[in-house]
Design a protein around this motif. Structure first.
Motif, PDB file in Angstrom:
ATOM      1  N   VAL A  16      24.729  26.993   8.622  1.00 11.06           N
ATOM      2  CA  VAL A  16      26.110  26.631   8.919  1.00 11.06           C
ATOM      3  C   VAL A  16      27.059  27.786   8.612  1.00 11.06           C
ATOM      4  N   GLY A  17      26.960  28.316   7.393  1.00 11.75           N
ATOM      5  CA  GLY A  17      27.839  29.412   6.999  1.00 11.75           C
ATOM      6  C   GLY A  17      29.092  28.951   6.284  1.00 11.75           C
ATOM      7  N   LEU A  18      29.000  27.865   5.505  1.00  9.80           N
ATOM      8  CA  LEU A  18      30.127  27.371   4.719  1.00  9.80           C
ATOM      9  C   LEU A  18      29.804  27.480   3.231  1.00  9.80           C
ATOM     10  N   GLY A  19      30.825  27.752   2.440  1.00 13.32           N
ATOM     11  CA  GLY A  19      30.617  27.841   1.003  1.00 13.32           C
ATOM     12  C   GLY A  19      30.007  26.570   0.436  1.00 13.32           C
ATOM     13  N   GLN A  20      30.463  25.426   0.926  1.00 14.41           N
ATOM     14  CA  GLN A  20      29.967  24.141   0.428  1.00 14.41           C
ATOM     15  C   GLN A  20      28.473  23.983   0.667  1.00 14.41           C
ATOM     16  N   THR A  21      28.002  24.370   1.864  1.00 11.96           N
ATOM     17  CA  THR A  21      26.582  24.218   2.155  1.00 11.96           C
ATOM     18  C   THR A  21      25.753  25.302   1.477  1.00 11.96           C
ATOM     19  N   PHE A  22      26.333  26.477   1.266  1.00 16.38           N
ATOM     20  CA  PHE A  22      25.644  27.494   0.470  1.00 16.38           C
ATOM     21  C   PHE A  22      25.348  26.955  -0.926  1.00 16.38           C
ATOM     22  N   GLY A  67      23.105  31.508   7.833  1.00 21.94           N
ATOM     23  CA  GLY A  67      24.535  31.552   8.106  1.00 21.94           C
ATOM     24  C   GLY A  67      25.255  32.593   7.263  1.00 21.94           C
ATOM     25  N   TYR A  68      26.370  33.091   7.790  1.00 19.28           N
ATOM     26  CA  TYR A  68      27.250  33.994   7.045  1.00 19.28           C
ATOM     27  C   TYR A  68      28.437  33.172   6.548  1.00 19.28           C
ATOM     28  N   ALA A  69      28.624  33.090   5.252  1.00 16.07           N
ATOM     29  CA  ALA A  69      29.835  32.448   4.737  1.00 16.07           C
ATOM     30  C   ALA A  69      31.022  33.362   5.021  1.00 16.07           C
ATOM     31  N   LYS A  70      32.128  32.754   5.395  1.00 17.49           N
ATOM     32  CA  LYS A  70      33.300  33.534   5.808  1.00 17.49           C
ATOM     33  C   LYS A  70      34.121  34.037   4.627  1.00 17.49           C
ATOM     34  N   ALA A  71      33.796  33.579   3.418  1.00 21.94           N
ATOM     35  CA  ALA A  71      34.513  33.987   2.212  1.00 21.94           C
ATOM     36  C   ALA A  71      33.512  34.028   1.061  1.00 21.94           C
ATOM     37  N   PRO A  72      33.812  34.742  -0.020  1.00 21.56           N
ATOM     38  CA  PRO A  72      32.906  34.759  -1.170  1.00 21.56           C
ATOM     39  C   PRO A  72      32.611  33.350  -1.671  1.00 21.56           C
ATOM     40  N   VAL A  73      31.382  33.145  -2.135  1.00 23.54           N
ATOM     41  CA  VAL A  73      30.924  31.833  -2.579  1.00 23.54           C
ATOM     42  C   VAL A  73      30.688  31.858  -4.080  1.00 23.54           C
ATOM     43  N   GLU A  74      31.239  30.865  -4.791  1.00 26.15           N
ATOM     44  CA  GLU A  74      31.008  30.735  -6.226  1.00 26.15           C
ATOM     45  C   GLU A  74      29.863  29.752  -6.465  1.00 26.15           C
TER      46      GLU A  74
END
Length: 335
Positions: free
Chosen positions: A232-238, A255-262
């Motif tokens: 998907v590429g969302l922080g939540q799914t990462f 997927g590529y997350a569009k913003a840094p993931v915590e």
């Protein structure tokens, strides 16, 4: 051609001339990729404008160079491995040419195949007498999912959960099913989950309906899936991939997350996870997908949402950008 973000055009260009080891190809069918959508939206950092898209290819050989092996003949239908490999970087030295440090993919770092004619090296060609040109153009996007399955070392003993049932996610689902795994598809769209089940998923979960954690726990007797693939590429799914995967599990990110993931990084250590990236595909992934499509069980007609002539390519790309949930795979028919 994508001239700049939000703008496309059709231009006249000279017919390219193949070198001794090249073939001149007449493009017949090209698929739009998610990277093309990102290019159209101005969100693809790997692209300079203008850019001719196209790396999901079904084509016919028009002419061959003087050094091309006899097995490649004029009039033959082929598909193309769209990546380059430098042969010198750390990835290439390990035989992992799919993630070459200096890779240039058709339609991304260099102009692609959405043109009447284009040139390709003969060693980038594959073919199948059993596949249509439409199916040939569908091979490459499915290989990306098959490669992620290979990265996750999926076996018939595994339960595999996939976040995202777009074209790439469907490739993961089919690839995991081919290996005999129990496959759980996760999305927020019931129609996509229905398609996922046609592609090999045993179960579909709409993550907007009820607790995803509780449903995964119930389906795996409290263990969690052994493999989770994020497409998907969302922080939540990462984050969810790490939280929901089993102890000693494998997480594969496409997927590529569009913003840094915590992250809550304790899960990495407590569960002793394998965290894996997956990029592009290897030739063996292409051969595996060709075998899948030759078998006739994959629902090609359901996966391809739209097929339009070249004159309508810009219009459908704009429509996809405006309503991405309405499309799974778009192909352009160049005749």
């Amino acid at each position: 051609m994508i001239d700049r973000p939000g703008s496309t055009s059709i231009i006249e260009k000279d017919r390219p001339i193949p070198g001794p080891n090249d073939v001149l190809l007449r493009t017949r069918v090209v698929g739009f990729c998610g990277s093309d959508l990102s290019t159209y939206r101005g969100l693809n950092p790997l692209v300079n404008y203008p850019r001719v898209p196209g790396h999901e290819i079904g084509a016919t050989i028009e002419s061959v160079g003087t050094e091309v092996p006899d097995k490649w003949k004029c009039g033959q239908d082929v598909l193309v491995l769209p990546y380059t490999a430098c042969g010198r970087c750390a990835a290439c030295r390990q035989g992992r040419v799919n993630c070459c440090q200096h890779n240039e993919t058709l339609g991304v770092q260099r102009d692609g195949a959405m043109a009447e004619y284009f040139v390709a090296p003969h060693d980038k060609l594959l073919t199948s007498s059993k596949l249509s040109l439409t199916e040939m153009a569908l091979v490459e996007p499915l290989t990306v999912g098959f490669h992620a399955v290979a990265r996750g070392r999926v076996t018939s003993e595994d339960t595999v959960a996939i976040f995202g049932c777009g074209a790439i996610g469907l490739g993961v689902i089919a690839g995991a099913a081919v290996r005999g795994a129990r496959v759980i598809a996760i999305d927020v769209d019931d129609s996509k989950l229905e398609l996922a089940c046609k592609c090999g998923a045993s179960i579909g979960i709409n993550s907007l309906q009820g607790s995803l954690h509780e449903q995964l726990q119930e389906l795996t007797e409290g263990r969690g899936p052994e493999v989770i693939v994020e497409a998907v590429g969302l922080g939540q799914t990462f984050r969810s991939a790490v939280e929901e995967v089993s102890f000693a599990g494998r997480v594969v990110y496409i997927g590529y997350a569009k913003a840094p993931v915590e992250y809550e990084t304790k899960f990495f250590v407590m569960k002793e996870l394998d965290i894996l990236g997956s990029r592009n595909a290897m030739e063996e992934d292409f051969q595996a997908v060709i075998g899948l499509l030759e078998g006739g069980s994959f629902p090609v007609e359901n996966v391809i949402t739209a097929c339009v002539p070249l004159l309508e390519a810009g219009t459908i790309l704009h429509q996809w950008s405006e309503a991405p949930a309405g499309f799974t795979k778009i192909q352009v028919d160049l005749g």
